[in-house]
Design a protein around this motif. Structure first.
Motif, PDB file in Angstrom:
ATOM      1  N   ILE A 142       0.836  -1.202   0.000  1.00  0.00           N
ATOM      2  CA  ILE A 142       0.000   0.000   0.000  1.00  0.00           C
ATOM      3  C   ILE A 142       0.869   1.250   0.000  1.00  0.00           C
ATOM      4  O   ILE A 142       0.629   2.199  -0.761  1.00  0.00           O
ATOM      5  N   VAL A 143       1.895   1.260   0.839  1.00  0.00           N
ATOM      6  CA  VAL A 143       2.777   2.426   0.939  1.00  0.00           C
ATOM      7  C   VAL A 143       3.553   2.647  -0.354  1.00  0.00           C
ATOM      8  O   VAL A 143       3.739   3.788  -0.802  1.00  0.00           O
ATOM      9  N   SER A 144       4.004   1.557  -0.969  1.00  0.00           N
ATOM     10  CA  SER A 144       4.845   1.684  -2.166  1.00  0.00           C
ATOM     11  C   SER A 144       4.057   2.065  -3.414  1.00  0.00           C
ATOM     12  O   SER A 144       4.638   2.537  -4.397  1.00  0.00           O
ATOM     13  N   THR A 145       2.740   1.875  -3.392  1.00  0.00           N
ATOM     14  CA  THR A 145       1.931   2.131  -4.591  1.00  0.00           C
ATOM     15  C   THR A 145       1.039   3.369  -4.471  1.00  0.00           C
ATOM     16  O   THR A 145       0.225   3.623  -5.353  1.00  0.00           O
ATOM     17  N   ASN A 146       1.203   4.115  -3.391  1.00  0.00           N
ATOM     18  CA  ASN A 146       0.408   5.333  -3.210  1.00  0.00           C
ATOM     19  C   ASN A 146       1.320   6.470  -2.753  1.00  0.00           C
ATOM     20  O   ASN A 146       2.142   6.277  -1.849  1.00  0.00           O
ATOM     21  N   PRO A 147       1.172   7.665  -3.347  1.00  0.00           N
ATOM     22  CA  PRO A 147       2.036   8.794  -2.970  1.00  0.00           C
ATOM     23  C   PRO A 147       1.936   9.156  -1.493  1.00  0.00           C
ATOM     24  O   PRO A 147       2.950   9.443  -0.852  1.00  0.00           O
ATOM     25  N   VAL A 148       0.711   9.136  -0.952  1.00  0.00           N
ATOM     26  CA  VAL A 148       0.491   9.479   0.459  1.00  0.00           C
ATOM     27  C   VAL A 148      -0.484   8.475   1.046  1.00  0.00           C
ATOM     28  O   VAL A 148      -1.532   8.190   0.460  1.00  0.00           O
ATOM     29  N   THR A 192       0.685   3.835  17.398  1.00  0.00           N
ATOM     30  CA  THR A 192      -0.527   4.642  17.357  1.00  0.00           C
ATOM     31  C   THR A 192      -0.905   5.061  15.936  1.00  0.00           C
ATOM     32  O   THR A 192      -0.127   4.921  14.992  1.00  0.00           O
ATOM     33  N   VAL A 193      -2.123   5.597  15.824  1.00  0.00           N
ATOM     34  CA  VAL A 193      -2.590   6.204  14.578  1.00  0.00           C
ATOM     35  C   VAL A 193      -2.871   7.677  14.856  1.00  0.00           C
ATOM     36  O   VAL A 193      -3.120   8.044  16.012  1.00  0.00           O
ATOM     37  N   PRO A 194      -2.789   8.526  13.813  1.00  0.00           N
ATOM     38  CA  PRO A 194      -2.506   8.180  12.423  1.00  0.00           C
ATOM     39  C   PRO A 194      -1.040   7.810  12.211  1.00  0.00           C
ATOM     40  O   PRO A 194      -0.179   8.256  12.960  1.00  0.00           O
ATOM     41  N   ASN A 195      -0.826   7.004  11.196  1.00  0.00           N
ATOM     42  CA  ASN A 195       0.524   6.623  10.802  1.00  0.00           C
ATOM     43  C   ASN A 195       0.675   7.035   9.345  1.00  0.00           C
ATOM     44  O   ASN A 195       0.046   6.448   8.458  1.00  0.00           O
ATOM     45  N   VAL A 196       1.474   8.057   9.116  1.00  0.00           N
ATOM     46  CA  VAL A 196       1.504   8.737   7.813  1.00  0.00           C
ATOM     47  C   VAL A 196       2.774   8.405   7.039  1.00  0.00           C
ATOM     48  O   VAL A 196       3.882   8.388   7.607  1.00  0.00           O
ATOM     49  N   PHE A 197       2.587   8.172   5.732  1.00  0.00           N
ATOM     50  CA  PHE A 197       3.706   7.951   4.814  1.00  0.00           C
ATOM     51  C   PHE A 197       3.554   8.914   3.646  1.00  0.00           C
ATOM     52  O   PHE A 197       2.459   9.078   3.096  1.00  0.00           O
ATOM     53  N   ILE A 198       4.659   9.524   3.243  1.00  0.00           N
ATOM     54  CA  ILE A 198       4.670  10.393   2.074  1.00  0.00           C
ATOM     55  C   ILE A 198       5.820   9.973   1.175  1.00  0.00           C
ATOM     56  O   ILE A 198       6.971   9.935   1.612  1.00  0.00           O
ATOM     57  N   GLY A 199       5.487   9.665  -0.072  1.00  0.00           N
ATOM     58  CA  GLY A 199       6.510   9.225  -1.022  1.00  0.00           C
ATOM     59  C   GLY A 199       7.253   7.998  -0.555  1.00  0.00           C
ATOM     60  O   GLY A 199       8.443   7.845  -0.816  1.00  0.00           O
ATOM     61  N   GLY A 200       6.543   7.116   0.160  1.00  0.00           N
ATOM     62  CA  GLY A 200       7.168   5.889   0.643  1.00  0.00           C
ATOM     63  C   GLY A 200       7.955   6.052   1.916  1.00  0.00           C
ATOM     64  O   GLY A 200       8.468   5.074   2.459  1.00  0.00           O
ATOM     65  N   LYS A 201       8.066   7.283   2.430  1.00  0.00           N
ATOM     66  CA  LYS A 201       8.830   7.547   3.649  1.00  0.00           C
ATOM     67  C   LYS A 201       7.892   7.681   4.842  1.00  0.00           C
ATOM     68  O   LYS A 201       6.845   8.325   4.748  1.00  0.00           O
ATOM     69  N   HIS A 202       8.303   7.094   5.945  1.00  0.00           N
ATOM     70  CA  HIS A 202       7.489   7.180   7.149  1.00  0.00           C
ATOM     71  C   HIS A 202       7.642   8.559   7.775  1.00  0.00           C
ATOM     72  O   HIS A 202       8.749   8.993   8.083  1.00  0.00           O
ATOM     73  N   ILE A 240       4.303  20.772   2.151  1.00  0.00           N
ATOM     74  CA  ILE A 240       3.875  21.003   0.766  1.00  0.00           C
ATOM     75  C   ILE A 240       4.945  20.549  -0.230  1.00  0.00           C
ATOM     76  O   ILE A 240       4.635  19.852  -1.196  1.00  0.00           O
ATOM     77  N   PRO A 241       6.233  20.905  -0.024  1.00  0.00           N
ATOM     78  CA  PRO A 241       7.265  20.399  -0.944  1.00  0.00           C
ATOM     79  C   PRO A 241       7.330  18.869  -0.994  1.00  0.00           C
ATOM     80  O   PRO A 241       7.523  18.287  -2.067  1.00  0.00           O
ATOM     81  N   ALA A 242       7.166  18.230   0.164  1.00  0.00           N
ATOM     82  CA  ALA A 242       7.213  16.762   0.199  1.00  0.00           C
ATOM     83  C   ALA A 242       6.037  16.168  -0.556  1.00  0.00           C
ATOM     84  O   ALA A 242       6.185  15.187  -1.300  1.00  0.00           O
ATOM     85  N   GLU A 271       6.677  16.735  -4.276  1.00  0.00           N
ATOM     86  CA  GLU A 271       7.699  15.804  -4.779  1.00  0.00           C
ATOM     87  C   GLU A 271       7.120  14.399  -4.950  1.00  0.00           C
ATOM     88  O   GLU A 271       7.481  13.676  -5.867  1.00  0.00           O
ATOM     89  N   ALA A 272       6.209  14.027  -4.052  1.00  0.00           N
ATOM     90  CA  ALA A 272       5.582  12.704  -4.129  1.00  0.00           C
ATOM     91  C   ALA A 272       4.484  12.657  -5.195  1.00  0.00           C
ATOM     92  O   ALA A 272       3.867  11.603  -5.405  1.00  0.00           O
ATOM     93  N   LYS A 273       4.225  13.807  -5.830  1.00  0.00           N
ATOM     94  CA  LYS A 273       3.187  13.939  -6.876  1.00  0.00           C
ATOM     95  C   LYS A 273       1.803  13.701  -6.302  1.00  0.00           C
ATOM     96  O   LYS A 273       0.919  13.164  -6.974  1.00  0.00           O
ATOM     97  N   ALA A 274       1.615  14.094  -5.044  1.00  0.00           N
ATOM     98  CA  ALA A 274       0.297  14.005  -4.432  1.00  0.00           C
ATOM     99  C   ALA A 274      -0.477  15.309  -4.639  1.00  0.00           C
ATOM    100  O   ALA A 274      -1.689  15.352  -4.439  1.00  0.00           O
ATOM    101  N   ILE A 275       0.241  16.377  -5.011  1.00  0.00           N
ATOM    102  CA  ILE A 275      -0.387  17.655  -5.333  1.00  0.00           C
ATOM    103  C   ILE A 275      -0.156  17.912  -6.809  1.00  0.00           C
ATOM    104  O   ILE A 275       0.990  17.878  -7.286  1.00  0.00           O
TER     105      ILE A 275
END
Length: 227
Positions: free
Chosen positions: A130-136, A187-197, A214-216, A219-223
């Motif tokens: 899931i983390v590797s196939t989604n930007p965020v 705990t949650v939330p547990n957030v990943f951006i561009g595959g990074k925890h 915002i830059p992250a 870069e992850a192409k989520a925006i």
């Protein structure tokens, strides 16, 4: 450890616990090789070998306490320590193992334990995919106010993201355990951006306040970038 009466009772208890032939050896080395001759599976042999090592240490400790401190040997305490320490050691390697399965006897419950271990491996692979196939990705719980806050922050930032509501997923508890083992965060939330925890609500909010979110996300192409 191989010939005294106290040790004999301990080895007898362990052999009944694991449903293996009576344990006997002329030396500690013999005891440490016993798991190779059992009919236990791979996981069972691993657990049995660990228990033998722990039992040897606990018997040595009891012997020293009696010789140097005059402490009377307590068989119930020795056996309890062996089970408890064995559980902590084995659970450190197989996170999904429960105390009930362990304490009732590994062999008696080996199918349940193996199933739990397999579920843990499947959950870990699923979380990483899931983390590797989604930007965020936000591993969340629908009722958690901190999760709501993070999802609102991402939405206001114009970011797309995939939210996994662990309380609504059939394997949510396994996924949460896998995330804990992977990231060290329970705990949650547990957030990943561009595959990074990234972490939880505090970490994500701090990242936004420092101007790094915002830059992250970009870069992850989520925006979506403006043409």
């Amino acid at each position: 450890m191989t010939g005294c009466g106290i040790a004999g009772v301990v080895w007898e208890h362990i052999s009944r616990w694991y449903k293996v032939p009576p344990i006997f050896g002329f030396s500690v080395r013999d005891l440490l090789e016993l798991h190779k001759t059992t009919k236990l599976g791979v996981v069972g042999k691993e657990a049995f070998h660990g228990i033998i090592i722990i039992a040897c240490w606990r018997l040595w400790k009891a012997r020293n306490e009696k010789v140097f401190d005059g402490k009377e040997v307590n068989l119930e305490e020795i056996i309890g320590d062996i089970k408890a320490l064995g559980f902590l050691w084995f659970k450190s390697k197989h996170k999904s193992l429960g105390w009930l399965n362990w304490s009732l006897g590994f062999v008696r419950n080996r199918n349940s334990i193996n199933q739990s271990i397999n579920q843990s491996r499947v959950a870990s692979a699923k979380a990483k995919e899931i983390v590797s196939t989604n930007p965020v990705v936000v591993f969340s719980k629908s009722y958690c106010p901190y999760c709501v806050s993070v999802k609102k922050l991402l939405t206001e930032a114009g970011s797309s993201f995939k939210a996994i509501e662990l309380d609504l997923e059939s394997d949510g508890s396994e996924l949460q355990a896998a995330l804990h083992e992977w990231t060290g965060q329970r705990t949650v939330p547990n957030v990943f951006i561009g595959g990074k925890h990234i972490g939880g609500c505090d970490s994500t909010t701090a990242m936004h306040q420092s101007g790094k979110l915002i830059p992250a996300l970009t870069e992850a192409k989520a925006i979506a970038t403006k043409s």
